[in-house]
Design an enzyme around this catalytic site. Structure first.
Site, PDB file in Angstrom:
ATOM      1  N   LYS A   6     -14.129  -9.404  -3.545  1.00 28.63           N
ATOM      2  CA  LYS A   6     -14.648  -9.694  -2.213  1.00 28.63           C
ATOM      3  C   LYS A   6     -15.773 -10.737  -2.271  1.00 28.63           C
ATOM      4  O   LYS A   6     -15.903 -11.568  -1.365  1.00 28.63           O
ATOM      5  CB  LYS A   6     -15.150  -8.404  -1.561  1.00 28.63           C
ATOM      6  CG  LYS A   6     -14.120  -7.292  -1.496  1.00 28.63           C
ATOM      7  CD  LYS A   6     -12.935  -7.644  -0.637  1.00 28.63           C
ATOM      8  CE  LYS A   6     -13.115  -7.208   0.789  1.00 28.63           C
ATOM      9  NZ  LYS A   6     -11.886  -7.299   1.591  1.00 28.63           N
ATOM     10  N   TYR A  13     -12.962  -4.491  -7.699  1.00 28.50           N
ATOM     11  CA  TYR A  13     -12.581  -4.728  -6.304  1.00 28.50           C
ATOM     12  C   TYR A  13     -13.682  -5.478  -5.582  1.00 28.50           C
ATOM     13  O   TYR A  13     -13.425  -6.487  -4.902  1.00 28.50           O
ATOM     14  CB  TYR A  13     -12.293  -3.397  -5.606  1.00 28.50           C
ATOM     15  CG  TYR A  13     -12.544  -3.443  -4.110  1.00 28.50           C
ATOM     16  CD1 TYR A  13     -11.675  -4.122  -3.266  1.00 28.50           C
ATOM     17  CD2 TYR A  13     -13.662  -2.826  -3.541  1.00 28.50           C
ATOM     18  CE1 TYR A  13     -11.909  -4.190  -1.894  1.00 28.50           C
ATOM     19  CE2 TYR A  13     -13.898  -2.876  -2.187  1.00 28.50           C
ATOM     20  CZ  TYR A  13     -13.027  -3.557  -1.360  1.00 28.50           C
ATOM     21  OH  TYR A  13     -13.266  -3.622  -0.012  1.00 28.50           O
ATOM     22  N   HIS A  14     -14.903  -5.005  -5.673  1.00 32.61           N
ATOM     23  CA  HIS A  14     -16.012  -5.667  -4.982  1.00 32.61           C
ATOM     24  C   HIS A  14     -16.223  -7.093  -5.493  1.00 32.61           C
ATOM     25  O   HIS A  14     -16.621  -7.977  -4.731  1.00 32.61           O
ATOM     26  CB  HIS A  14     -17.291  -4.844  -5.143  1.00 32.61           C
ATOM     27  CG  HIS A  14     -17.281  -3.551  -4.377  1.00 32.61           C
ATOM     28  ND1 HIS A  14     -17.067  -2.335  -4.993  1.00 32.61           N
ATOM     29  CD2 HIS A  14     -17.445  -3.299  -3.057  1.00 32.61           C
ATOM     30  CE1 HIS A  14     -17.106  -1.380  -4.069  1.00 32.61           C
ATOM     31  NE2 HIS A  14     -17.325  -1.930  -2.893  1.00 32.61           N
ATOM     32  N   ARG A  59       0.826  -1.200   0.000  1.00 31.24           N
ATOM     33  CA  ARG A  59       0.000   0.000   0.000  1.00 31.24           C
ATOM     34  C   ARG A  59       0.860   1.251   0.000  1.00 31.24           C
ATOM     35  O   ARG A  59       0.536   2.249  -0.666  1.00 31.24           O
ATOM     36  CB  ARG A  59      -0.949  -0.012   1.210  1.00 31.24           C
ATOM     37  CG  ARG A  59      -1.750   1.256   1.401  1.00 31.24           C
ATOM     38  CD  ARG A  59      -2.587   1.594   0.151  1.00 31.24           C
ATOM     39  NE  ARG A  59      -2.760   3.028   0.062  1.00 31.24           N
ATOM     40  CZ  ARG A  59      -3.669   3.714   0.755  1.00 31.24           C
ATOM     41  NH1 ARG A  59      -4.492   3.083   1.565  1.00 31.24           N
ATOM     42  NH2 ARG A  59      -3.768   5.014   0.601  1.00 31.24           N
ATOM     43  N   SER A  96     -17.797  -2.904  -8.590  1.00 31.40           N
ATOM     44  CA  SER A  96     -16.467  -2.656  -9.162  1.00 31.40           C
ATOM     45  C   SER A  96     -15.718  -3.981  -9.206  1.00 31.40           C
ATOM     46  O   SER A  96     -16.147  -4.980  -8.617  1.00 31.40           O
ATOM     47  CB  SER A  96     -15.687  -1.648  -8.315  1.00 31.40           C
ATOM     48  OG  SER A  96     -15.288  -2.236  -7.086  1.00 31.40           O
ATOM     49  N   THR A 108     -16.909  -6.675   2.801  1.00 35.20           N
ATOM     50  CA  THR A 108     -17.454  -5.340   2.586  1.00 35.20           C
ATOM     51  C   THR A 108     -18.947  -5.421   2.308  1.00 35.20           C
ATOM     52  O   THR A 108     -19.419  -6.351   1.635  1.00 35.20           O
ATOM     53  CB  THR A 108     -16.757  -4.621   1.421  1.00 35.20           C
ATOM     54  OG1 THR A 108     -17.463  -3.414   1.113  1.00 35.20           O
ATOM     55  CG2 THR A 108     -16.719  -5.484   0.166  1.00 35.20           C
ATOM     56  N   TYR A 114     -21.153  13.375  -5.413  1.00 38.08           N
ATOM     57  CA  TYR A 114     -21.223  12.786  -6.741  1.00 38.08           C
ATOM     58  C   TYR A 114     -22.676  12.541  -7.117  1.00 38.08           C
ATOM     59  O   TYR A 114     -23.420  11.860  -6.392  1.00 38.08           O
ATOM     60  CB  TYR A 114     -20.463  11.463  -6.793  1.00 38.08           C
ATOM     61  CG  TYR A 114     -18.974  11.569  -6.494  1.00 38.08           C
ATOM     62  CD1 TYR A 114     -18.320  12.793  -6.458  1.00 38.08           C
ATOM     63  CD2 TYR A 114     -18.211  10.423  -6.240  1.00 38.08           C
ATOM     64  CE1 TYR A 114     -16.967  12.883  -6.190  1.00 38.08           C
ATOM     65  CE2 TYR A 114     -16.865  10.497  -5.970  1.00 38.08           C
ATOM     66  CZ  TYR A 114     -16.241  11.741  -5.941  1.00 38.08           C
ATOM     67  OH  TYR A 114     -14.891  11.819  -5.668  1.00 38.08           O
TER      68      TYR A 114
END
Length: 395
Positions: free
Chosen positions: A186, A182-183, A35, A180, A145, A256
């Protein structure tokens, strides 16, 4: 307990390591510090300066006399991971934070999407195989998440849902609608862990965490050298952090789209408490359980209005709310109701978002405002192709 924390150099991992060490658990951190490398790659910085893990651990020992062990290890390296897990005195718990956690990062381009999947999916599989082969009694606590679920037009249950169809019924994993790449990783993690528990009789708790906010814990407040990271940028930053920094810098609060995007939230102080609860009340052998780890639900616009009110009415700092084109492909007005009874039934007493918490984050941003790069705040990563075309056309 002897506890292994994968990803202990990160935001949630570091706060958890200190919290559990303070309660006399034997803590070992494994991390490859990727990171920090991503920050350098994308020219990002934490609002609060963070010391090296070695310096932080030394300071913790100086202040408390407690030792946190460090192993520089990449969990995608299976042989190295196995050497750590296959120790003489087995770990009672493995807490898995070691993942690329940013949706925007995963949507930058093909390379970042692939890197996200390798780090997250391969790393998770390696942990499962290592536990299966060398430490099958270790309780795996995995940070998931709430974003796995998406925004369905029905209530979000905790991992499973009872289904009745054509006269038959079953309890099945809750349908997922990730937003996304990323999701998506998960979701894959959850399926892998569920499978490993059913097939190999592992024990696991999957903590589907909401958007985490806040900075300080009792342990982190002991010394500036123990400081945790505070992300505000368009890749890793979270919405409440962004709003508080914008107030400190006399910048409009940027929402947004319409701002009706509704999500679940949790204070970092409650994150570490939830981890402690999962450690002390573990899953049974062969059990895969899911806890929705959040305490409150807000829309983005509701959060902006809370910060606006605190800024204008309690701190006498004028600010305004500004709507931007949404870079994400997501519903902006939708139903959202999620269940979170499991952790509460096990003893979690929620820390709710207060005016004082918002004030403390704004004051923190004011203290370190000279470290803020305003160019890092506006969204630059588009996965809403319609908005991308509009942005390109307007250049």
């Amino acid at each position: 307990m002897k506890i292994l924390i994968a990803g202990g150099d990160g935001y949630c991992g570091w706060a958890t390591a200190l919290y559990l060490s303070a309660r006399n658990h034997d803590i070992t951190i494994i991390d490859n510090f990727i990171r920090r490398q991503w920050d350098e790659e994308h020219h990002l910085n934490s609002l609060v300066p963070i010391y090296s893990l070695e310096e932080r651990v030394q300071e913790w020992k100086r202040l408390t006399g407690k030792i946190i062990h460090i192993i520089n290890l990449d969990i995608t390296n299976y042989s190295s991971l196995c050497q750590t897990i296959n120790c003489e005195k087995k770990f009672h718990v493995l807490i898995h934070f070691a993942q690329q956690r940013s949706a925007p990062f995963s949507m930058i381009d093909h390379d970042h999407s692939i890197r996200t999947h390798i780090n997250n999916t391969v790393g998770n599989l390696n942990i499962l195989w290592a536990l299966h082969e060398y430490s099958s009694d270790t309780h795996l606590i995995k940070l998931g998440t709430m974003g796995e679920y998406g925004t369905p037009n029905i209530d979000i249950e905790e991992g499973f849902i009872n289904i009745e169809y054509k006269g038959r019924s079953d309890r099945l994993p809750y349908p997922k609608q990730p937003g996304s790449f990323y999701h998506l990783t998960k979701v894959s993690d959850s399926d892998q862990i569920n499978f490993a528990c059913r097939t190999w009789n592992l024990r696991a708790t999957d903590l589907n965490q909401g958007v985490v906010y806040g900075y300080d814990t009792d342990e982190i407040n002991l010394s500036p050298i123990l400081a945790n990271r505070f992300d505000y940028d368009h890749i890793f930053g979270t919405v409440l952090n962004r709003f508080c920094i914008q107030v400190a810098l006399d910048h409009p609060l940027t929402v947004y789209g319409k701002g009706g995007q509704t999500r679940s939230f949790i204070n970092i102080r409650d994150t570490v408490k939830c981890i402690e609860i999962a450690c002390e009340k573990p899953a049974q052998q062969g059990e895969y359980r899911v806890f929705n780890q959040f305490t409150e639900i807000f829309s983005v616009l509701e959060l902006a209005q809370l910060v606006y009110k605190v800024s204008n009415e309690l701190m006498n700092i004028p600010c305004e709310i500004q709507h931007l084109n949404n870079p994400r492909k997501e519903k902006e007005i939708h139903y959202y109701n999620s269940i979170n009874t499991n952790l509460r039934s096990l003893g979690l007493e929620p820390t709710l978002l207060s005016n004082q918490t918002i004030i403390s984050l704004i004051v923190l941003a004011q203290k370190y405002q000279n470290r803020v790069n305003l160019q890092l705040i506006p969204p630059k990563i588009q996965w809403n192709l319609e908005q991308q075309n509009i942005s390109t056309h307007n250049k």
